[in-house]
Design an enzyme around this catalytic site. Structure first.
Site, PDB file in Angstrom:
ATOM      1  N   LYS A 106      49.404  67.320  42.317  1.00  0.00           N
ATOM      2  CA  LYS A 106      50.119  66.473  43.268  1.00  0.00           C
ATOM      3  C   LYS A 106      49.137  65.486  43.894  1.00  0.00           C
ATOM      4  O   LYS A 106      48.086  65.887  44.402  1.00  0.00           O
ATOM      5  CB  LYS A 106      50.757  67.330  44.361  1.00  0.00           C
ATOM      6  CG  LYS A 106      51.900  68.204  43.881  1.00  0.00           C
ATOM      7  CD  LYS A 106      53.143  67.384  43.599  1.00  0.00           C
ATOM      8  CE  LYS A 106      54.334  68.263  43.262  1.00  0.00           C
ATOM      9  NZ  LYS A 106      55.564  67.484  43.073  1.00  0.00           N
ATOM     10  N   ASP A 136      51.280  63.763  39.680  1.00  0.00           N
ATOM     11  CA  ASP A 136      52.612  63.527  40.236  1.00  0.00           C
ATOM     12  C   ASP A 136      52.473  62.886  41.611  1.00  0.00           C
ATOM     13  O   ASP A 136      51.981  63.503  42.551  1.00  0.00           O
ATOM     14  CB  ASP A 136      53.359  64.859  40.349  1.00  0.00           C
ATOM     15  CG  ASP A 136      54.787  64.682  40.846  1.00  0.00           C
ATOM     16  OD1 ASP A 136      55.218  63.524  41.018  1.00  0.00           O
ATOM     17  OD2 ASP A 136      55.479  65.700  41.062  1.00  0.00           O
ATOM     18  N   GLU A 164      53.376  61.074  36.586  1.00  0.00           N
ATOM     19  CA  GLU A 164      54.784  61.238  36.943  1.00  0.00           C
ATOM     20  C   GLU A 164      55.118  60.416  38.179  1.00  0.00           C
ATOM     21  O   GLU A 164      54.513  60.586  39.235  1.00  0.00           O
ATOM     22  CB  GLU A 164      55.068  62.723  37.196  1.00  0.00           C
ATOM     23  CG  GLU A 164      56.520  63.037  37.479  1.00  0.00           C
ATOM     24  CD  GLU A 164      56.766  64.532  37.588  1.00  0.00           C
ATOM     25  OE1 GLU A 164      57.635  64.915  38.392  1.00  0.00           O
ATOM     26  OE2 GLU A 164      56.087  65.309  36.891  1.00  0.00           O
ATOM     27  N   ASP A 192      60.902  60.669  37.369  1.00  0.00           N
ATOM     28  CA  ASP A 192      61.517  61.856  37.960  1.00  0.00           C
ATOM     29  C   ASP A 192      62.565  61.435  38.984  1.00  0.00           C
ATOM     30  O   ASP A 192      63.758  61.417  38.705  1.00  0.00           O
ATOM     31  CB  ASP A 192      60.437  62.731  38.607  1.00  0.00           C
ATOM     32  CG  ASP A 192      61.010  63.980  39.271  1.00  0.00           C
ATOM     33  OD1 ASP A 192      62.218  64.240  39.123  1.00  0.00           O
ATOM     34  OD2 ASP A 192      60.254  64.704  39.932  1.00  0.00           O
ATOM     35  N   LYS A 216      65.602  68.130  36.261  1.00  0.00           N
ATOM     36  CA  LYS A 216      65.756  69.370  37.012  1.00  0.00           C
ATOM     37  C   LYS A 216      67.233  69.725  37.043  1.00  0.00           C
ATOM     38  O   LYS A 216      68.072  68.876  37.372  1.00  0.00           O
ATOM     39  CB  LYS A 216      65.187  69.204  38.425  1.00  0.00           C
ATOM     40  CG  LYS A 216      63.706  68.842  38.409  1.00  0.00           C
ATOM     41  CD  LYS A 216      63.162  68.505  39.775  1.00  0.00           C
ATOM     42  CE  LYS A 216      61.694  68.087  39.673  1.00  0.00           C
ATOM     43  NZ  LYS A 216      61.097  67.709  40.959  1.00  0.00           N
TER      44      LYS A 216
END
Length: 323
Positions: A106, A136, A164, A192, A216
């Site tokens: 992250k 991400d 991402e 995403d 997701k």
């Protein structure tokens, strides 16, 4: 169709402590449903609107009521996830993951310096030099910042699989990907938020805004919705977690086995909990049974339970209200 009263009668609200802060959360609140078909999870984040939460509920009810999808492979190997922790905690956090073939880091967290991001990446690569790295940013960077990061990654020969959602909008993603291609930098972009928060999940594909789509099952409205998307787009789909318990992760594992995209899915986040609902989550398309003693231990207090029951009622009414 499962009635609201039935859902309320066969549900439990949990508050699950996290080992380290993730998305600003120290506990993950969620609701668990049970039926003859097994268990399902409903876990929209606290700040989500009733409309958005109702899409998550649609997914949860589908998993509660419908047969499991046909699968192409029986098992998966998930990536590990590194939150924005202090450098001296990286090894401890990552050592708790069973699989370290791929590590998602992250970055661009609020009030975090970019220098610290680079130090985390370097430290992770030093500890696990053979691992593929994913970054991400949750749409928190500008195009200029993204390009600077990409130049640094290339200069330092980081084994990057993809970045991402570095920038916020589909238009920005499109421009960034075009610039990467024009300079022949060989960096993949994964989308995403622009898929799950956009009314048209196919726009990323049609505008050539990404190389990979991260999906997701709850935010997109269910496993069947994701499988339909897979039929209509040209990009590979990578299944990821919405910081779910073992119950939600289990649905994600089934979905990943049904897609078999060739990318390690982001479904190893069970390791981020102090205690999950099973002792060890199988990375296979099998039914799991959560530990009822653990569920009782993690049951939320009366105030939290009341809030979630009211939230369920509002989301159920939103889901089934006439247009």
């Amino acid at each position: 169709m499962t009635e609201l009263n039935e859902l309320l009668s066969n549900s439990m609200v949990l508050s699950m402590p996290l080992k380290t802060t993730f998305r600003g959360l120290n506990h993950r609140e969620l609701m668990v449903f049970e039926s003859e078909n097994g268990f399902s999870e409903w876990s929209p984040f606290p700040e989500y609107s009733t409309k958005e939460s109702s899409r998550w509920l649609k997914a949860s009810l589908e998993w509660l009521e419908r047969p499991r999808p046909e699968i192409k492979t029986t098992s998966i190997t998930p990536n590990a996830t590194l939150p924005a922790v202090d450098l001296d905690k990286i090894e401890n956090v990552l050592s708790q993951f069973r699989y370290l073939n791929t590590i998602k880091i992250k970055i661009a967290e609020p009030e975090e310096s970019r220098t610290l991001d680079l130090q985390r990446i370097q430290k992770t690569v030093e500890l696990y030099p053979e691992a593929k790295i994913r970054l991400d940013a949750n749409g928190a960077m500008t195009t200029e910042q993204s390009m600077e990061l990409i130049y640094w990654l290339k200069q330092n020969q980081i084994n990057l699989e993809y970045i991402e959602h570095p920038v916020k909008t589909i238009e920005e993603l499109t421009r960034l990907r075009a610039e990467i291609q024009a300079q022949e930098l060989g960096v993949l972009i994964a989308a995403d938020e622009s898929i799950r928060k956009n009314s048209d999940p196919f726009e990323v594909d049609s505008k050539e805004a990404a190389d990979v789509m991260v999906v997701k099952w709850q935010p997109l409205g269910g496993v069947s919705e994701v499988l339909e998307i897979n039929k209509k787009v040209s990009l590979p789909l990578v299944v990821s977690s919405a910081l779910e318990s073992a119950i939600g992760l289990n649905a994600g594992i089934w979905l990943a086995c049904a897609l078999d995209s060739g990318f390690d899915p982001g479904l190893g986040t069970s390791s981020l909990f102090v205690q999950d609902l099973v002792d060890e989550l199988p990375m296979e398309a099998v039914e799991i049974t959560p530990n009822r003693d653990t569920m009782k231990k993690l049951e939320a207090d009366e105030e939290t339970t009341k809030r979630w029951r009211e939230r369920l009622t509002a989301s159920f009414e939103e889901l089934y209200s006439p247009e």
